[in-house]
Motif scaffolding. Structure first.
Motif, PDB file in Angstrom:
ATOM      1  N   ALA A 142      50.350  36.663  12.948  1.00  0.00           N
ATOM      2  CA  ALA A 142      50.850  35.292  13.088  1.00  0.00           C
ATOM      3  C   ALA A 142      52.181  35.261  13.832  1.00  0.00           C
ATOM      4  CB  ALA A 142      51.014  34.662  11.701  1.00  0.00           C
ATOM      5  N   GLU A 143      52.935  36.337  13.730  1.00  0.00           N
ATOM      6  CA  GLU A 143      54.328  36.328  14.183  1.00  0.00           C
ATOM      7  C   GLU A 143      54.536  36.904  15.586  1.00  0.00           C
ATOM      8  OE1 GLU A 143      58.073  35.095  12.943  1.00  0.00           O
ATOM      9  OE2 GLU A 143      56.222  35.034  11.767  1.00  0.00           O
ATOM     10  N   TYR A 144      53.725  37.893  15.980  1.00  0.00           N
ATOM     11  CA  TYR A 144      54.004  38.642  17.215  1.00  0.00           C
ATOM     12  C   TYR A 144      52.833  38.570  18.192  1.00  0.00           C
ATOM     13  CZ  TYR A 144      57.636  40.145  14.115  1.00  0.00           C
ATOM     14  OH  TYR A 144      58.688  40.123  13.246  1.00  0.00           O
ATOM     15  N   ASP A 145      53.122  38.913  19.448  1.00  0.00           N
ATOM     16  CA  ASP A 145      52.071  38.841  20.468  1.00  0.00           C
ATOM     17  C   ASP A 145      51.034  39.939  20.272  1.00  0.00           C
ATOM     18  OD1 ASP A 145      53.337  36.689  21.857  1.00  0.00           O
ATOM     19  OD2 ASP A 145      54.825  38.130  22.560  1.00  0.00           O
ATOM     20  N   ALA A 146      51.456  41.076  19.737  1.00  0.00           N
ATOM     21  CA  ALA A 146      50.504  42.163  19.476  1.00  0.00           C
ATOM     22  C   ALA A 146      51.027  43.019  18.332  1.00  0.00           C
ATOM     23  CB  ALA A 146      50.321  43.032  20.721  1.00  0.00           C
ATOM     24  N   THR A 147      50.105  43.685  17.651  1.00  0.00           N
ATOM     25  CA  THR A 147      50.465  44.607  16.571  1.00  0.00           C
ATOM     26  C   THR A 147      49.746  45.921  16.820  1.00  0.00           C
ATOM     27  OG1 THR A 147      50.586  42.748  15.027  1.00  0.00           O
ATOM     28  CG2 THR A 147      50.454  44.948  14.052  1.00  0.00           C
ATOM     29  N   VAL A 148      50.470  47.031  16.679  1.00  0.00           N
ATOM     30  CA  VAL A 148      49.851  48.352  16.800  1.00  0.00           C
ATOM     31  C   VAL A 148      49.876  48.996  15.418  1.00  0.00           C
ATOM     32  CG1 VAL A 148      49.923  50.602  17.935  1.00  0.00           C
ATOM     33  CG2 VAL A 148      50.708  48.563  19.164  1.00  0.00           C
ATOM     34  N   VAL A 149      48.709  49.376  14.926  1.00  0.00           N
ATOM     35  CA  VAL A 149      48.582  49.997  13.595  1.00  0.00           C
ATOM     36  C   VAL A 149      48.133  51.436  13.806  1.00  0.00           C
ATOM     37  CG1 VAL A 149      47.457  49.835  11.339  1.00  0.00           C
ATOM     38  CG2 VAL A 149      47.779  47.761  12.709  1.00  0.00           C
ATOM     39  N   THR A 150      48.786  52.404  13.189  1.00  0.00           N
ATOM     40  CA  THR A 150      48.290  53.780  13.300  1.00  0.00           C
ATOM     41  C   THR A 150      48.185  54.439  11.932  1.00  0.00           C
ATOM     42  OG1 THR A 150      50.065  55.428  13.350  1.00  0.00           O
ATOM     43  CG2 THR A 150      49.922  53.978  15.232  1.00  0.00           C
TER      44      THR A 150
END
Ligand code: ATP
Ligand code: MG
Length: 235
Positions: free
Chosen positions: A58-66
C-alpha cells in the motif's frame, strides 16, 4: 521509485546469519536510482509476512522480499505473500517445465510444493538453485541463499529505476556539534541533502540528483571546514 525490502528468517533475528541480502539489495537498488525507504526483517511466520507485505504494498512502489522459499515446513514466504494479496498458492506449470528443461529434474522428483507460487503470479526462474521466485503485482519474491537471490534479482533489475543520486564526501576534522551551523547554511544555499557520519572525524555526505549542485555544495563546504590537512603543504 520508492522501494521496501523485507528479509525473512528466524536466523536473521537471532543474529546467527548476517543480513547481507539487505545490504546488497539496498546498494543495488540505490545504484539503479530507486529509493529504499524501509528494510524490515520478519520471522518465518506466514501472518507476519502477510502483514508487512500488505502494508508495504500500500505504501511503496515496489517491495522486494527474500528468504523462506522452497517446500520445507519453515519456508512460509510464498504462503505469506499469497495471503497478503488474498490469493491461493497454486502449482506453476511454467516453473515445473523450466526446472525439467533447465534443471534436469524429472517432474516426479521435485519435492511437493516446490512449484507452488501465488495464483497468477509471474514466475522468476532460479538459475543457480531450485525454488522459483515470483512477482505478484509489485512485490518481488526472491530466495534467501545469497547467490540465488542475486542471480534472480538481476533478472528483474531493470524493473527498478529512478533518478540517480550524485554523492560527494567531504571530510572534517572537527567535532560534529560544531559543524551544525554550516550544515544548515549549505542546505539553504544549495538544493542538496547533507548527511553527517562521525567516526574518526566527520564524513559529510552531500547528495542530490543534480551533479552541479553537489559539486558546488561540496566545494562550499571544503572551503569552510577544517580538513585536518593544514600544514601538509608546508604552511
Ligand atoms: P532455497 O531457495 O534453497 O529454498 P530459501 O529461499 O528457503 O532457499 P532460506 O531457507 O531462508 O532460503 O535461507 C537459505 C540460506 O540463505 C540460509 O543459510 C540462510 O541463512 C541464508 N540467508 C537467508 N536470508 C539471508 C539474508 N537476508 N542474508 C544473508 N543470508 C541469508
Ligand atoms: Mg529460512
Amino acid at each position: 521509485m520508492d522501494v521496501a525490502v523485507v528479509t525473512v528468517g528466524d536466523e536473521l533475528l537471532t543474529g546467527e546469519t548476517e543480513n547481507t541480502n539487505a545490504t546488497w539489495l539496498c546498494r543495488r537498488l540505490t545504484d539503479r536510482g530507486a529509493r529504499v525507504r524501509r528494510v524490515t526483517t520478519v520471522p518465518d511466520d506466514e501472518a507476519d509476512i502477510a502483514r508487512v507485505v500488505n502494508e508495504f504494498h500500500a505504501e511503496y512502489d515496489a517491495t522486494v522480499v527474500t528468504g523462506g522459499l522452497g517446500p520445507t515446513h519453515d519456508d512460509r514466504t510464498m504462503a505469506g505473500v499469497a495471503a497478503a494479496f488474498g490469493r491461493e498458492l497454486a502449482h506453476s506449470q511454467v516453473a515445473e517445465d523450466w526446472l525439467v528443461e533447465h534443471g534436469g529434474y524429472a517432474a516426479d522428483d521435485l519435492a511437493e510444493g516446490t512449484t507452488a507460487i501465488p495464483a497468477d503470479a509471474r514466475v522468476l526462474h532460479n538459475d543457480p538453485g531450485v525454488a522459483p521466485g515470483a512477482v505478484v503485482e509489485s512485490t518481488y519474491v526472491l530466495p534467501g541463499v545469497p547467490t540465488e537471490m542475486r542471480a534472480m534479482f538481476e533478472r528483474v533489475a531493470d524493473e527498478f529505476e529512478g533518478e540517480r543520486q550524485h554523492v560527494e564526501t567531504v571530510f572534517a576534522a572537527e567535532p560534529e556539534s560544531e559543524l551544525v551551523g554550516r550544515f544548515e547554511q549549505v542546505q539553504t544555499e544549495f538544493d542538496v541533502t547533507v548527511g553527517s557520519y562521525p567516526g574518526d572525524g566527520v564524513s559529510i555526505r552531500v547528495s542530490a540528483t543534480d551533479p552541479d549542485a553537489v559539486e558546488a555544495a561540496a566545494a562550499w563546504l571544503r572551503e569552510r571546514v577544517d580538513s585536518g590537512e593544514e600544514g601538509r603543504d608546508g604552511e
